[in-house]
Design a protein around this motif. Sequence first.
Motif, PDB file in Angstrom:
ATOM      1  N   UNK A   1      -6.757 -12.280  -2.074  1.00 29.95           N
ATOM      2  CA  UNK A   1      -6.595 -11.390  -0.911  1.00 29.95           C
ATOM      3  C   UNK A   1      -7.902 -11.155  -0.160  1.00 29.95           C
ATOM      4  N   UNK A   2      -8.929 -11.913  -0.519  1.00 32.50           N
ATOM      5  CA  UNK A   2     -10.265 -11.609  -0.001  1.00 32.50           C
ATOM      6  C   UNK A   2     -10.332 -11.599   1.530  1.00 32.50           C
ATOM      7  N   UNK A   3      -9.767 -12.598   2.193  1.00 31.04           N
ATOM      8  CA  UNK A   3      -9.829 -12.641   3.663  1.00 31.04           C
ATOM      9  C   UNK A   3      -9.150 -11.429   4.272  1.00 31.04           C
ATOM     10  N   UNK A   4      -8.040 -11.017   3.667  1.00 32.01           N
ATOM     11  CA  UNK A   4      -7.272  -9.899   4.208  1.00 32.01           C
ATOM     12  C   UNK A   4      -8.042  -8.603   4.063  1.00 32.01           C
ATOM     13  N   UNK A   5      -8.525  -8.317   2.848  1.00 31.25           N
ATOM     14  CA  UNK A   5      -9.189  -7.012   2.725  1.00 31.25           C
ATOM     15  C   UNK A   5     -10.567  -6.995   3.371  1.00 31.25           C
ATOM     16  N   UNK A   6     -11.178  -8.140   3.575  1.00 32.11           N
ATOM     17  CA  UNK A   6     -12.447  -8.146   4.299  1.00 32.11           C
ATOM     18  C   UNK A   6     -12.249  -7.725   5.754  1.00 32.11           C
ATOM     19  N   UNK A   7     -11.146  -8.146   6.355  1.00 33.67           N
ATOM     20  CA  UNK A   7     -10.893  -7.761   7.752  1.00 33.67           C
ATOM     21  C   UNK A   7     -10.413  -6.314   7.864  1.00 33.67           C
ATOM     22  N   UNK A   8      -9.672  -5.850   6.870  1.00 35.08           N
ATOM     23  CA  UNK A   8      -9.156  -4.483   6.927  1.00 35.08           C
ATOM     24  C   UNK A   8     -10.168  -3.458   6.425  1.00 35.08           C
ATOM     25  N   UNK A   9     -11.145  -3.916   5.674  1.00 33.42           N
ATOM     26  CA  UNK A   9     -12.100  -2.998   5.050  1.00 33.42           C
ATOM     27  C   UNK A   9     -12.850  -2.112   6.048  1.00 33.42           C
ATOM     28  N   UNK A  10     -13.381  -2.643   7.163  1.00 28.97           N
ATOM     29  CA  UNK A  10     -14.081  -1.758   8.106  1.00 28.97           C
ATOM     30  C   UNK A  10     -13.195  -0.627   8.624  1.00 28.97           C
ATOM     31  N   UNK A  11     -11.899  -0.919   8.806  1.00 31.66           N
ATOM     32  CA  UNK A  11     -10.981   0.106   9.304  1.00 31.66           C
ATOM     33  C   UNK A  11     -10.685   1.158   8.235  1.00 31.66           C
ATOM     34  N   UNK A  12     -10.507   0.691   7.010  1.00 30.64           N
ATOM     35  CA  UNK A  12     -10.252   1.634   5.917  1.00 30.64           C
ATOM     36  C   UNK A  12     -11.476   2.504   5.666  1.00 30.64           C
ATOM     37  N   UNK A  13     -12.652   1.905   5.696  1.00 34.98           N
ATOM     38  CA  UNK A  13     -13.878   2.680   5.501  1.00 34.98           C
ATOM     39  C   UNK A  13     -14.062   3.707   6.619  1.00 34.98           C
ATOM     40  N   UNK A  14     -13.766   3.303   7.845  1.00 37.66           N
ATOM     41  CA  UNK A  14     -13.894   4.224   8.978  1.00 37.66           C
ATOM     42  C   UNK A  14     -12.951   5.412   8.805  1.00 37.66           C
ATOM     43  N   UNK A  15     -11.701   5.114   8.466  1.00 40.05           N
ATOM     44  CA  UNK A  15     -10.713   6.188   8.321  1.00 40.05           C
ATOM     45  C   UNK A  15     -11.097   7.141   7.201  1.00 40.05           C
ATOM     46  N   UNK A  16     -11.558   6.590   6.077  1.00 37.73           N
ATOM     47  CA  UNK A  16     -11.952   7.434   4.942  1.00 37.73           C
ATOM     48  C   UNK A  16     -13.177   8.272   5.297  1.00 37.73           C
ATOM     49  N   UNK A  17     -14.175   7.646   5.923  1.00 39.47           N
ATOM     50  CA  UNK A  17     -15.415   8.371   6.228  1.00 39.47           C
ATOM     51  C   UNK A  17     -15.231   9.427   7.317  1.00 39.47           C
ATOM     52  N   UNK A  18     -14.173   9.282   8.134  1.00 36.24           N
ATOM     53  CA  UNK A  18     -13.925  10.266   9.192  1.00 36.24           C
ATOM     54  C   UNK A  18     -12.782  11.219   8.852  1.00 36.24           C
TER      55      UNK A  18
END
Length: 1012
Positions: free
Chosen positions: A621-638
């Motif tokens: 799943x590496x390609x998938x979570x690499x692309x979604x990771x910035x969005x998940x990190x943004x949502x969590x951090x905000x």
Amino acid sequence: MRLLHFDALGRLVLTDFRGKTIPPYAILSHRWSDSEILIEDVSNGTYKEKEVGYRKLQFCAEQAAQDELQYFWIDTCCIDRWNNNERSKAINSMFQWYKDAARCYVFLSDVSVSTATEPVQRSDWEASFRASAWFTRGWTLQELIAPVSVEFFSCEGHPIGDKTSLDQLLHDITNIPLAALRNCPLDQFTTSERERWAENRITTEEEDIVYCLLGIVGVSMPTAYGEGQESARSRLQAELEGASDAPSIIPFSQNPRFVGRESQLAELEAKLFSNEQTTTTLAIVGPDGTGKSQLALEVAHRTRQKNKNCSVFWMDASNKDSLYQSYANVAQKLSVLGWDDDQADMKQLAKRCIVEISARQCLLIFDNTEDTTLRSGGLSTTEAVDLADCLPQSKLCSVIFTSTNSDTAQVLASQNVIALRELTLDAALRMLQVRLARPLTNTEQQEAEHLLRELSYLPLAVMQAAACMKASGMTVQEYRARLDEHKELATEHSGDSSGGRLQDSGVKDPVAAVLFLSIDHISRDNAFAVDCLFLAACVDRKDISLDLLEAVSMQAREDAIRMLDKYALVARRPAESALDVHRLVHQALRKRLQVQGRLTQWTQRTITQLLQVFPDSDHSNRSKWRRLLPHAQYAVSHSPADDDDEEILQLASKCAMALYSDGRYEEAEELQVQVMQTRKRVLTDEHPATLTSMNNLAETYRNQGRWKEAEELQVQVMQTMKRVLTDDHPSTLTSMTNLALTYWMQGRWKEVEELEVQVMHTRKRVLTDEHPDTLTGMNNLAATYMSQGRWKEAEELQVQVMQTMKRVQVMQTMKRVLTDEHPNTLGSMNNLAETYRSQGRWKEAEELHVQVMQTRKRVLTDEHPDTLTSMNNLALTYRSQGRSQGRWKEAEELQVQVMQTMKRVLTDEHPDTLTSMDNLALTYRKQGRWKEAEELQAQVMQTRKRVLPDEHPDTLTSMHNLAFTLQLQARHEEALALMERCFQLRELVLGEQHPNTQSSLKALSNWRAECE
């Protein structure tokens, strides 16, 4: 290229043939439905759940088998849609893939043949065949022309005929000449004739009617969705006409609506190629939305038009990954060595590209340069590249940077910084008029002047205002009246779009005012489109996957995105199934939600959606979570700082595990600490979820070499589990195994052995001797014996494990509990092979390692960490035989392949990548290739010192290895100083009696004696 096949047990297997000879294969031509099998469905084994897609897949596999072809290719299954680089390359490779296929099967979902009896009567299918939508689509054109063998089948899978037998009918339907249908070389037809073959075809994206011709007319060019059909066609024509000109890549056509900036344009053109010593560097700097990229684009096109011998290359410098991809595109254009190697090291490819560029007259545009150090996409802090290392050094070259950061511009371009001022009224007026695509009446012109003044002449605001007027049919007077209604709301949000650098008159935040007016109009026609905007406001603003936008249908989602694009509020990226939002729009949306008290609600809603699509951290799943990771990190951090919501914690945990899998330990640690502390506060210290979070954090500490912190957490977890769950509980035993591994990494063999013996005996008693967990425990204990040189005890255990596994296989083959491909079986075979290697039993070790490696390649893919471990172990076996049997070359080839793959898949700084570099360096050293060994070892040591503490065992190993290489070159003082430091740290960290400490001491003693 990946290919599909079914194995002997009837399981669908996806094999990656990158870097290898591609076997004969069949290829499917079909029209997509909403139920297509994707690459992730194949990886996780859920492909049978999609009925329509599986029916086509079965048909293709069965037909290929009838034609004695083992492998077959289906676009939706074989292209990783989450890997943007792969998708981009696939568009330009598709024609060749169809051309190289042994058979092409056309599955006509709208043609039915009631009987499979041959020959099928033509009258039964000809009418529906002629009317099939397959003949109306753009991309199926190349699927008809490229392959030698094209066979047509009904929706039931019944054969209708092939390209040869049906050539006259196909000619009647498509107007394609018979010679072309009979695979006459395409250069026998004029370009205009080939372009006409697509005249009556349609595509979902208007640009695709041009892009689908690339292979047919023999052109390669980057796609730029959103440019429109005419722009795409103009670029294609420029590529065709400029075939004899200097090669260039400008992914956007010249803007026919470009206005203003005449003085800055003249200044830029005058300064190009003005440095007689080295590269001329210039920078365009200004706030967001002022038109920096448009100015650079105009310079790019004018330069190419005025000087046919000057190459012009547009580079995306927004992050490291985008920059390297830009260089990869240039490498392909210039046929730089390695451009067609899917496994090429992007950094090395970029360096070769820079050398090639420096030898020719060239203009490079580095767009969106916000810093001199570029990091990977998203929020990564572990990978970076210095932009200075990516620039040509030649008086033949000029470089233009665009940036909002004046400090960056000054560093990059020194005195050649051109600051964008506000547009003049006349330029803004012309911009509005060309965007409206209609002349203004005298009355409207007066209103337009007032409107533009209120918008501070900001190009972004002007463009979006024009888009809204054009989409809604409002006059300028009506628009200005409506804008007045939104001024107050925009003032409340006050994001100051101008960045404080434009004139003070007018609306304080023009982008916000224009945005809110557009939203008001859009909401009347498509409320879901507005929801899409608000969700986009709660994630990172770039590369927002459409999978995050939950709609009632794909068509509803597409309609919403097209509506937002029509109002110029998003930039569509159809090739990546994604969209971008301008920073100022993103900022205004968040402030609107905040003022309305809805930001927390939308953040929560976004996190819920992210949880539904964010995969686990499995390698596949590496390609998938690499692309979604910035969005998940943004949502969590905000998300709210004091929010104890379980969904936020779950998403944070998923992010942490993905970061951990990528070797980004510091970022993983930050999230894991947050999750652990929250769960302790909310659930208590003894809750299973709390203990899991503690264990995850401990694993991260261990991988950073922070043994003490890892041990403290693991002891706490183990003791709690013993008290709460009992000593025999599986989770308790797992915690003991984890603690043992931390001891093992420190060489504390006695403590390791005590724990592992206890775990093994307990599992034997509770689970039976044949349980996989029991066998894993035995393997771990055997590895501990090996580390102490207790070869006989290790071998006895490993043989027992492998024999047990084979016995279980024989007993349970029908149940498929364990097979030769089971990870535990392969793990035990690998461990036994390592024991043989340690004893000098090379042949036995090699046979097992080859078997394990080949199986893992087939089952897991070439890039899976376990596969790379197998390749490395086999290479070590070859190296061990190097002196006696001359197998250095075989060892080196494998180790280079492992290192390059790890660099690409894991990052240059990942511990496994550095270990692979160390291994290759030792192979060089054993052959007397001191310089190559030293270069690699110095690089590894410096990286480890930067990433890890000096006292980390891996860092100390690097120091030890480099010291030996220096000593072999008679550089005694350097070697002694480095080994002295290594010994002191090992003695401090590991103790005087540790084998590694003793090894350093022995080396020091010998070298001092030699010097005396």
